[in-house]
Write a protein that holds these residues in place. Structure first.
Motif, PDB file in Angstrom:
ATOM      1  N   ALA A  77     -30.737  21.807   9.651  1.00  0.00           N
ATOM      2  CA  ALA A  77     -30.123  21.115   8.517  1.00  0.00           C
ATOM      3  C   ALA A  77     -29.804  22.091   7.391  1.00  0.00           C
ATOM      4  N   ALA A  78     -30.445  23.247   7.401  1.00  0.00           N
ATOM      5  CA  ALA A  78     -30.198  24.254   6.365  1.00  0.00           C
ATOM      6  C   ALA A  78     -30.592  25.625   6.891  1.00  0.00           C
ATOM      7  N   LEU A  79     -29.998  26.653   6.299  1.00  0.00           N
ATOM      8  CA  LEU A  79     -30.325  28.041   6.634  1.00  0.00           C
ATOM      9  C   LEU A  79     -30.622  28.778   5.336  1.00  0.00           C
ATOM     10  N   ILE A  80     -31.776  29.399   5.289  1.00  0.00           N
ATOM     11  CA  ILE A  80     -32.214  30.120   4.089  1.00  0.00           C
ATOM     12  C   ILE A  80     -32.328  31.599   4.430  1.00  0.00           C
ATOM     13  N   SER A  81     -31.829  32.447   3.555  1.00  0.00           N
ATOM     14  CA  SER A  81     -32.008  33.888   3.754  1.00  0.00           C
ATOM     15  C   SER A  81     -32.764  34.472   2.569  1.00  0.00           C
ATOM     16  N   VAL A  82     -33.576  35.470   2.859  1.00  0.00           N
ATOM     17  CA  VAL A  82     -34.349  36.182   1.833  1.00  0.00           C
ATOM     18  C   VAL A  82     -34.131  37.666   2.047  1.00  0.00           C
ATOM     19  N   ASP A  83     -33.664  38.346   0.996  1.00  0.00           N
ATOM     20  CA  ASP A  83     -33.407  39.785   1.067  1.00  0.00           C
ATOM     21  C   ASP A  83     -34.137  40.511  -0.044  1.00  0.00           C
ATOM     22  N   VAL A  84     -34.944  41.486   0.342  1.00  0.00           N
ATOM     23  CA  VAL A  84     -35.524  42.447  -0.604  1.00  0.00           C
ATOM     24  C   VAL A  84     -35.029  43.784  -0.061  1.00  0.00           C
ATOM     25  N   ASN A  85     -35.848  44.399   0.831  1.00  0.00           N
ATOM     26  CA  ASN A  85     -35.207  45.183   1.863  1.00  0.00           C
ATOM     27  C   ASN A  85     -35.389  44.451   3.182  1.00  0.00           C
ATOM     28  N   PRO A  86     -36.583  43.917   3.475  1.00  0.00           N
ATOM     29  CA  PRO A  86     -36.633  43.045   4.637  1.00  0.00           C
ATOM     30  C   PRO A  86     -35.564  41.958   4.512  1.00  0.00           C
ATOM     31  N   SER A  87     -34.791  41.743   5.561  1.00  0.00           N
ATOM     32  CA  SER A  87     -33.770  40.695   5.591  1.00  0.00           C
ATOM     33  C   SER A  87     -34.203  39.652   6.614  1.00  0.00           C
ATOM     34  N   ILE A  88     -34.424  38.428   6.136  1.00  0.00           N
ATOM     35  CA  ILE A  88     -34.999  37.389   6.985  1.00  0.00           C
ATOM     36  C   ILE A  88     -34.248  36.085   6.782  1.00  0.00           C
ATOM     37  N   GLU A  89     -34.051  35.356   7.865  1.00  0.00           N
ATOM     38  CA  GLU A  89     -33.445  34.032   7.802  1.00  0.00           C
ATOM     39  C   GLU A  89     -34.420  32.986   8.323  1.00  0.00           C
ATOM     40  N   LEU A  90     -34.389  31.822   7.690  1.00  0.00           N
ATOM     41  CA  LEU A  90     -35.232  30.704   8.081  1.00  0.00           C
ATOM     42  C   LEU A  90     -34.353  29.510   8.439  1.00  0.00           C
ATOM     43  N   SER A  91     -34.541  28.987   9.633  1.00  0.00           N
ATOM     44  CA  SER A  91     -33.846  27.766  10.023  1.00  0.00           C
ATOM     45  C   SER A  91     -34.713  26.586   9.617  1.00  0.00           C
ATOM     46  N   VAL A  92     -34.105  25.600   8.939  1.00  0.00           N
ATOM     47  CA  VAL A  92     -34.849  24.490   8.333  1.00  0.00           C
ATOM     48  C   VAL A  92     -34.315  23.164   8.876  1.00  0.00           C
ATOM     49  N   ASN A  93     -35.230  22.234   9.174  1.00  0.00           N
ATOM     50  CA  ASN A  93     -34.813  20.942   9.719  1.00  0.00           C
ATOM     51  C   ASN A  93     -34.647  19.880   8.630  1.00  0.00           C
ATOM     52  N   ARG A  94     -34.444  18.640   9.032  1.00  0.00           N
ATOM     53  CA  ARG A  94     -34.194  17.560   8.083  1.00  0.00           C
ATOM     54  C   ARG A  94     -35.424  17.186   7.275  1.00  0.00           C
ATOM     55  N   GLN A  95     -36.590  17.615   7.737  1.00  0.00           N
ATOM     56  CA  GLN A  95     -37.826  17.382   6.969  1.00  0.00           C
ATOM     57  C   GLN A  95     -38.169  18.574   6.073  1.00  0.00           C
ATOM     58  N   ASP A  96     -37.217  19.486   5.910  1.00  0.00           N
ATOM     59  CA  ASP A  96     -37.375  20.682   5.062  1.00  0.00           C
ATOM     60  C   ASP A  96     -38.449  21.624   5.591  1.00  0.00           C
ATOM     61  N   ARG A  97     -38.677  21.585   6.889  1.00  0.00           N
ATOM     62  CA  ARG A  97     -39.673  22.470   7.488  1.00  0.00           C
ATOM     63  C   ARG A  97     -38.997  23.566   8.303  1.00  0.00           C
ATOM     64  N   VAL A  98     -39.626  24.730   8.305  1.00  0.00           N
ATOM     65  CA  VAL A  98     -39.091  25.877   9.028  1.00  0.00           C
ATOM     66  C   VAL A  98     -39.338  25.688  10.517  1.00  0.00           C
ATOM     67  N   THR A  99     -38.265  25.746  11.304  1.00  0.00           N
ATOM     68  CA  THR A  99     -38.402  25.603  12.753  1.00  0.00           C
ATOM     69  C   THR A  99     -38.285  26.933  13.482  1.00  0.00           C
ATOM     70  N   SER A 100     -37.653  27.932  12.853  1.00  0.00           N
ATOM     71  CA  SER A 100     -37.568  29.255  13.476  1.00  0.00           C
ATOM     72  C   SER A 100     -37.272  30.299  12.415  1.00  0.00           C
ATOM     73  N   THR A 101     -37.601  31.535  12.729  1.00  0.00           N
ATOM     74  CA  THR A 101     -37.360  32.657  11.819  1.00  0.00           C
ATOM     75  C   THR A 101     -36.601  33.746  12.556  1.00  0.00           C
ATOM     76  N   ALA A 102     -35.849  34.536  11.816  1.00  0.00           N
ATOM     77  CA  ALA A 102     -35.108  35.650  12.412  1.00  0.00           C
ATOM     78  C   ALA A 102     -35.099  36.821  11.445  1.00  0.00           C
ATOM     79  N   ALA A 103     -35.390  38.004  11.962  1.00  0.00           N
ATOM     80  CA  ALA A 103     -35.332  39.224  11.163  1.00  0.00           C
ATOM     81  C   ALA A 103     -34.034  39.946  11.470  1.00  0.00           C
ATOM     82  N   LEU A 104     -33.307  40.355  10.426  1.00  0.00           N
ATOM     83  CA  LEU A 104     -32.024  41.009  10.629  1.00  0.00           C
ATOM     84  C   LEU A 104     -32.095  42.513  10.414  1.00  0.00           C
TER      85      LEU A 104
END
Length: 264
Positions: A77-104
């Motif tokens: 339902a949503a995709l969140i990215s966080v960048d510092v130097n680590p680049s990470i994405e979080l896949s989020v469902n309809r309950q606002d919970r993280v279902t998977s993570t990915a490091a770029l």
């Protein structure tokens, strides 16, 4: 190994939805919480007080009927990215919970090795990431943070952006006072373009700014750089243009020449 999702915990037992949408009850283990993905080795049906089971099952039934059970839970339902130097994405469902993570990038992989985010509410997951980055699990020598949120539902996107800002800001009090944290809503086009470059939407935004500041730049050369390094190079380019300098690009610092940066 088969897995299931903890839908409800009732006393000593957990209501678990298996892959395929089947609900079972298991003895709840210490530390389990709603939304956790757990291994399900074999089917167990211990006796559970009927009233508590029916109350939890009613919540499960609403979830299963409204969206297809297990697949509903994992639908992004949503995709969140966080960048510092680590680049990470979080896949989020309809309950606002993280279902998977990915490091770029490699730093992102290193950071995710030490923490588990699946099943967490997305705001808490972002805060956990930033606390891990600044607590010594990863050398936190970067000042700038960029967090992006994408959702096709504009109301959800605005709500998540607000909630993540409020939650994550508590994790940033120990960061460099000269640094900054940006929270941005992004479009599906920006996400697709970022992925085509192998970066997050947050980093892609700054690579585009770099290209604007220094036309003709091959932004792929900077995809491994931190947000700090990209911003520094943008600043150097803008200063050169402002003074009508005739120096070549090699006269300005970038993440290839002006910083002691290791391409992890």
């Amino acid at each position: 190994m088969k897995t299931g999702i903890v839908i409800e915990i009732t006393g000593k037992y957990a209501i678990v939805m298996k892959n395929g949408g089947e609900f079972i009850t298991l003895p709840a283990k210490e530390g389990w919480k709603k939304g956790d993905i757990i291994p399900v080795n074999r089917r167990k049906r211990p006796a559970v007080p009927i009233r508590r089971f029916l109350a939890a099952a009613a919540a499960c039934l609403c979830l299963a009927v409204s969206g297809g059970g297990y697949h509903y839970y994992y639908a992004q339902a949503a995709l969140i990215s966080v960048d510092v130097n680590p680049s990470i994405e979080l896949s989020v469902n309809r309950q606002d919970r993280v279902t998977s993570t990915a490091a770029l990038n490699e730093d992102g992989k290193a950071l995710l090795t030490g923490i588990r985010l699946t099943g967490m509410e997305c705001g808490e997951a972002v805060r956990e990431l930033l606390q891990a980055e600044s607590s010594g699990q990863y050398p936190a020598d970067h000042k700038n943070v960029v967090v992006t949120v994408y959702s096709a539902n504009e109301d959800r996107q605005s709500r998540l952006l607000k909630e993540i800002r409020e939650t994550a800001d508590h994790a940033l009090t120990t960061r460099d006072a000269d640094g900054s944290t940006e929270y941005r809503a992004v479009t599906s086009e920006e996400v697709k373009a970022a992925h085509s470059c192998g970066v997050t939407a947050g980093k892609y935004i700054y690579l585009q700014k770099l290209e604007e500041a220094d036309p003709g730049t091959d932004i792929s050369r900077y995809s491994h750089c931190s947000i700090d390094e990209i911003k520094d190079h943008i600043s150097n380019c803008e200063k050169r243009h402002q003074t009508d300098s005739t120096e070549s690009d090699s006269g300005g610092k970038d993440c290839h020449s002006g910083h002691d940066h290791k391409n992890r």
